[in-house]
Design a protein around this motif. Structure first.
Motif, PDB file in Angstrom:
ATOM      1  N   MET A   1       0.841  -1.201   0.000  1.00 53.31           N
ATOM      2  CA  MET A   1       0.000   0.000   0.000  1.00 53.31           C
ATOM      3  C   MET A   1       0.873   1.247   0.000  1.00 53.31           C
ATOM      4  SD  MET A   1      -3.102   1.420   0.265  1.00 53.31           S
ATOM      5  CE  MET A   1      -4.245   0.189   0.901  1.00 53.31           C
ATOM      6  N   ASP A   2       0.595   2.159  -0.913  1.00 54.33           N
ATOM      7  CA  ASP A   2       1.279   3.449  -0.964  1.00 54.33           C
ATOM      8  C   ASP A   2       0.507   4.409  -0.058  1.00 54.33           C
ATOM      9  OD1 ASP A   2       2.353   5.917  -1.559  1.00 54.33           O
ATOM     10  OD2 ASP A   2       2.526   5.527  -3.712  1.00 54.33           O
ATOM     11  N   PHE A   3       1.124   4.806   1.064  1.00 51.11           N
ATOM     12  CA  PHE A   3       0.421   5.605   2.063  1.00 51.11           C
ATOM     13  C   PHE A   3       0.488   7.105   1.798  1.00 51.11           C
ATOM     14  CE2 PHE A   3       1.458   1.632   4.291  1.00 51.11           C
ATOM     15  CZ  PHE A   3       0.182   1.262   4.686  1.00 51.11           C
ATOM     16  N   ARG A   4       1.022   7.492   0.656  1.00 49.25           N
ATOM     17  CA  ARG A   4       0.963   8.904   0.289  1.00 49.25           C
ATOM     18  C   ARG A   4      -0.481   9.268  -0.040  1.00 49.25           C
ATOM     19  NH1 ARG A   4       5.002   9.288  -4.551  1.00 49.25           N
ATOM     20  NH2 ARG A   4       4.074   7.223  -4.910  1.00 49.25           N
ATOM     21  N   LYS A   5      -0.888  10.449   0.394  1.00 51.57           N
ATOM     22  CA  LYS A   5      -2.281  10.846   0.222  1.00 51.57           C
ATOM     23  C   LYS A   5      -2.464  11.730  -1.008  1.00 51.57           C
ATOM     24  CE  LYS A   5      -3.536  10.498   5.109  1.00 51.57           C
ATOM     25  NZ  LYS A   5      -4.093  11.190   6.299  1.00 51.57           N
ATOM     26  N   ILE A   6      -3.597  11.549  -1.674  1.00 44.77           N
ATOM     27  CA  ILE A   6      -3.985  12.427  -2.775  1.00 44.77           C
ATOM     28  C   ILE A   6      -4.614  13.665  -2.147  1.00 44.77           C
ATOM     29  CG2 ILE A   6      -5.413  12.652  -4.837  1.00 44.77           C
ATOM     30  CD1 ILE A   6      -5.299   9.608  -5.111  1.00 44.77           C
ATOM     31  N   SER A   7      -3.978  14.806  -2.314  1.00 45.84           N
ATOM     32  CA  SER A   7      -4.323  15.982  -1.514  1.00 45.84           C
ATOM     33  C   SER A   7      -5.551  16.744  -2.000  1.00 45.84           C
ATOM     34  CB  SER A   7      -3.129  16.943  -1.458  1.00 45.84           C
ATOM     35  OG  SER A   7      -2.799  17.395  -2.763  1.00 45.84           O
ATOM     36  N   ASN A   8      -6.224  16.238  -3.033  1.00 38.92           N
ATOM     37  CA  ASN A   8      -7.438  16.942  -3.478  1.00 38.92           C
ATOM     38  C   ASN A   8      -8.652  16.016  -3.582  1.00 38.92           C
ATOM     39  OD1 ASN A   8      -6.547  15.515  -5.686  1.00 38.92           O
ATOM     40  ND2 ASN A   8      -6.981  17.133  -7.173  1.00 38.92           N
ATOM     41  N   VAL A   9      -8.542  14.791  -3.020  1.00 38.97           N
ATOM     42  CA  VAL A   9      -9.677  13.859  -3.020  1.00 38.97           C
ATOM     43  C   VAL A   9      -9.863  13.324  -1.601  1.00 38.97           C
ATOM     44  CG1 VAL A   9     -10.665  11.733  -3.943  1.00 38.97           C
ATOM     45  CG2 VAL A   9      -9.228  13.173  -5.405  1.00 38.97           C
ATOM     46  N   THR A  10     -11.055  13.513  -1.058  1.00 34.47           N
ATOM     47  CA  THR A  10     -11.353  13.004   0.278  1.00 34.47           C
ATOM     48  C   THR A  10     -12.542  12.058   0.230  1.00 34.47           C
ATOM     49  OG1 THR A  10     -12.951  14.721   0.930  1.00 34.47           O
ATOM     50  CG2 THR A  10     -10.608  15.205   1.268  1.00 34.47           C
ATOM     51  N   VAL A  11     -12.605  11.189   1.224  1.00 35.05           N
ATOM     52  CA  VAL A  11     -13.789  10.366   1.470  1.00 35.05           C
ATOM     53  C   VAL A  11     -14.390  10.825   2.791  1.00 35.05           C
ATOM     54  CG1 VAL A  11     -14.608   8.059   2.077  1.00 35.05           C
ATOM     55  CG2 VAL A  11     -13.077   8.362   0.133  1.00 35.05           C
ATOM     56  N   GLU A  12     -15.672  11.156   2.771  1.00 33.55           N
ATOM     57  CA  GLU A  12     -16.376  11.627   3.964  1.00 33.55           C
ATOM     58  C   GLU A  12     -17.380  10.561   4.398  1.00 33.55           C
ATOM     59  OE1 GLU A  12     -15.217  14.262   5.243  1.00 33.55           O
ATOM     60  OE2 GLU A  12     -14.125  15.086   3.529  1.00 33.55           O
ATOM     61  N   CYS A  13     -17.233  10.067   5.614  1.00 31.37           N
ATOM     62  CA  CYS A  13     -18.097   9.003   6.129  1.00 31.37           C
ATOM     63  C   CYS A  13     -19.146   9.595   7.072  1.00 31.37           C
ATOM     64  CB  CYS A  13     -17.276   7.956   6.873  1.00 31.37           C
ATOM     65  SG  CYS A  13     -16.200   6.984   5.812  1.00 31.37           S
ATOM     66  N   VAL A  14     -20.379   9.604   6.628  1.00 31.12           N
ATOM     67  CA  VAL A  14     -21.483  10.035   7.483  1.00 31.12           C
ATOM     68  C   VAL A  14     -21.953   8.801   8.247  1.00 31.12           C
ATOM     69  CG1 VAL A  14     -23.753  11.096   7.585  1.00 31.12           C
ATOM     70  CG2 VAL A  14     -22.108  11.833   5.841  1.00 31.12           C
ATOM     71  N   ILE A  15     -21.631   8.761   9.532  1.00 30.08           N
ATOM     72  CA  ILE A  15     -21.859   7.577  10.358  1.00 30.08           C
ATOM     73  C   ILE A  15     -23.149   7.762  11.150  1.00 30.08           C
ATOM     74  CG2 ILE A  15     -20.868   6.075  12.120  1.00 30.08           C
ATOM     75  CD1 ILE A  15     -18.102   7.238  11.333  1.00 30.08           C
ATOM     76  N   PHE A  16     -24.137   6.920  10.853  1.00 22.46           N
ATOM     77  CA  PHE A  16     -25.449   6.994  11.496  1.00 22.46           C
ATOM     78  C   PHE A  16     -25.609   5.889  12.538  1.00 22.46           C
ATOM     79  CE2 PHE A  16     -26.639   8.891   7.306  1.00 22.46           C
ATOM     80  CZ  PHE A  16     -27.215  10.073   7.752  1.00 22.46           C
ATOM     81  N   SER A  17     -26.354   6.206  13.595  1.00 20.32           N
ATOM     82  CA  SER A  17     -26.818   5.201  14.540  1.00 20.32           C
ATOM     83  C   SER A  17     -28.098   5.713  15.184  1.00 20.32           C
ATOM     84  CB  SER A  17     -25.757   4.908  15.607  1.00 20.32           C
ATOM     85  OG  SER A  17     -26.122   3.772  16.376  1.00 20.32           O
ATOM     86  N   LEU A  18     -28.802   4.827  15.877  1.00 24.68           N
ATOM     87  CA  LEU A  18     -30.021   5.198  16.593  1.00 24.68           C
ATOM     88  C   LEU A  18     -29.791   5.071  18.089  1.00 24.68           C
ATOM     89  CD1 LEU A  18     -32.683   3.336  14.428  1.00 24.68           C
ATOM     90  CD2 LEU A  18     -32.453   5.816  14.628  1.00 24.68           C
TER      91      LEU A  18
ATOM     92  N   ILE B   1     -22.337   6.633   3.426  1.00 20.46           N
ATOM     93  CA  ILE B   1     -23.065   6.452   4.673  1.00 20.46           C
ATOM     94  C   ILE B   1     -22.562   5.174   5.333  1.00 20.46           C
ATOM     95  CG2 ILE B   1     -25.144   7.706   3.987  1.00 20.46           C
ATOM     96  CD1 ILE B   1     -26.486   4.926   3.568  1.00 20.46           C
ATOM     97  N   SER B   2     -22.505   5.201   6.659  1.00 18.59           N
ATOM     98  CA  SER B   2     -22.152   4.028   7.454  1.00 18.59           C
ATOM     99  C   SER B   2     -23.253   3.839   8.487  1.00 18.59           C
ATOM    100  CB  SER B   2     -20.803   4.226   8.152  1.00 18.59           C
ATOM    101  OG  SER B   2     -19.773   4.483   7.222  1.00 18.59           O
ATOM    102  N   LEU B   3     -23.830   2.646   8.540  1.00 22.21           N
ATOM    103  CA  LEU B   3     -24.950   2.364   9.437  1.00 22.21           C
ATOM    104  C   LEU B   3     -24.499   1.393  10.518  1.00 22.21           C
ATOM    105  CD1 LEU B   3     -27.785   1.888   6.779  1.00 22.21           C
ATOM    106  CD2 LEU B   3     -26.954   4.009   7.818  1.00 22.21           C
ATOM    107  N   LEU B   4     -24.663   1.807  11.778  1.00 25.57           N
ATOM    108  CA  LEU B   4     -24.211   1.012  12.915  1.00 25.57           C
ATOM    109  C   LEU B   4     -25.363   0.775  13.885  1.00 25.57           C
ATOM    110  CD1 LEU B   4     -20.897   2.934  13.623  1.00 25.57           C
ATOM    111  CD2 LEU B   4     -21.012   0.571  12.856  1.00 25.57           C
ATOM    112  N   ALA B   5     -25.571  -0.477  14.260  1.00 24.11           N
ATOM    113  CA  ALA B   5     -26.541  -0.778  15.310  1.00 24.11           C
ATOM    114  C   ALA B   5     -25.966  -0.331  16.649  1.00 24.11           C
ATOM    115  CB  ALA B   5     -26.851  -2.269  15.334  1.00 24.11           C
TER     116      ALA B   5
END
Length: 241
Positions: A1-18, A113-117
């Motif tokens: 794995m190449d751990f260098r980051k692409i500085s103009n692309v992000t992943v945003e995780c919207v983490i939901f739970s109840l 989206i991330s769904l967690l019980a």
């Protein structure tokens, strides 16, 4: 794995739970010190995310971000939208934050989206906190728009697919199922009609078990059968309503 980051692309995780009949979202605190005396330049909250590594897929990035923030037993993740307006980064505090990270202001963000019980995870980071979808703090970047998009996506998907069960314990009561729908859709459902519709669904299976301790009358427990659902439900058929 190449751990260098692409500085103009992000992943945003919207983490939901109840929790307590409320739909909640996990946010990360963003702080920036401007000098050695400890004065704070900014202090707000952002969607949990990161820049993507050069050799990882978007899904791998989403999984990595979630694992860094949450210890969990099971999770459902899926991509819901992409945010690439060339003018989306314009606030001074956001520009300062990105300069600290050696990143430019032309960002493309891919939302998951991330769904967690509620009984299937625990927080790893003290800088993360759960907020009600109805009582959000001040947010950085365009993350108010990202959360709105994620919530609307979830509202549509739970009517078409059985994603609601990703937010429930494996064994649930009909009342818990109704509360989950009401919390996500932000509506009040007629109790009798809801139960009639649910009980007609063969993939919601009654168990020979009851939940006790929450009311005077023990409540029947049910499970969602994915096998039955896959056999009888046609594509694009409404899930519940």
């Amino acid at each position: 794995m190449d751990f260098r980051k692409i500085s103009n692309v992000t992943v945003e995780c919207v983490i939901f739970s109840l929790e307590n009949a409320e739909l909640k979202i996990l946010l990360s605190q963003r702080e920036l010190q401007i000098n050695t005396s400890g004065n704070t330049k900014l202090n707000d909250w952002i969607v949990t995310g990161d820049f993507i590594y050069k050799t990882e897929t978007l899904q791998q990035a989403a999984s990595r971000i979630l694992k860094y923030n949450i210890e969990y037993n099971q999770v459902h993740q899926e991509q819901f939208d992409t945010f690439g307006d060339p003018n989306r980064i314009w606030k001074e505090k956001d520009i300062v934050w990105l300069k600290k990270l050696d990143a430019g202001t032309r960002l493309v963000s891919v939302g998951y989206i991330s769904l967690l019980a509620a009984d299937m995870f625990k927080n790893k980071k003290s800088s993360s906190q759960w907020f009600s979808i109805k009582e959000l703090p001040e947010l950085g970047f365009d993350h108010t728009e990202i959360l709105k998009s994620a919530h609307e996506y979830l509202q549509k998907k739970i009517l078409m697919e059985p994603l609601i069960f990703e937010l429930l314990p494996n064994k649930f009561t009909l009342n818990e199922l109704q509360i989950a729908f009401e919390a996500i859709l932000d509506i009040q459902l007629d109790n009798r009609n809801f139960r009639k519709k649910v009980l007609r669904k063969k993939y919601i299976v009654l168990l020979d078990e009851k939940r006790t301790g929450f009311s005077k009358k023990p409540a029947n427990l049910y499970i969602f059968s994915k096998d039955i659902y896959n056999k009888i439900v046609e594509k694009n058929q409404l899930f519940i309503f």
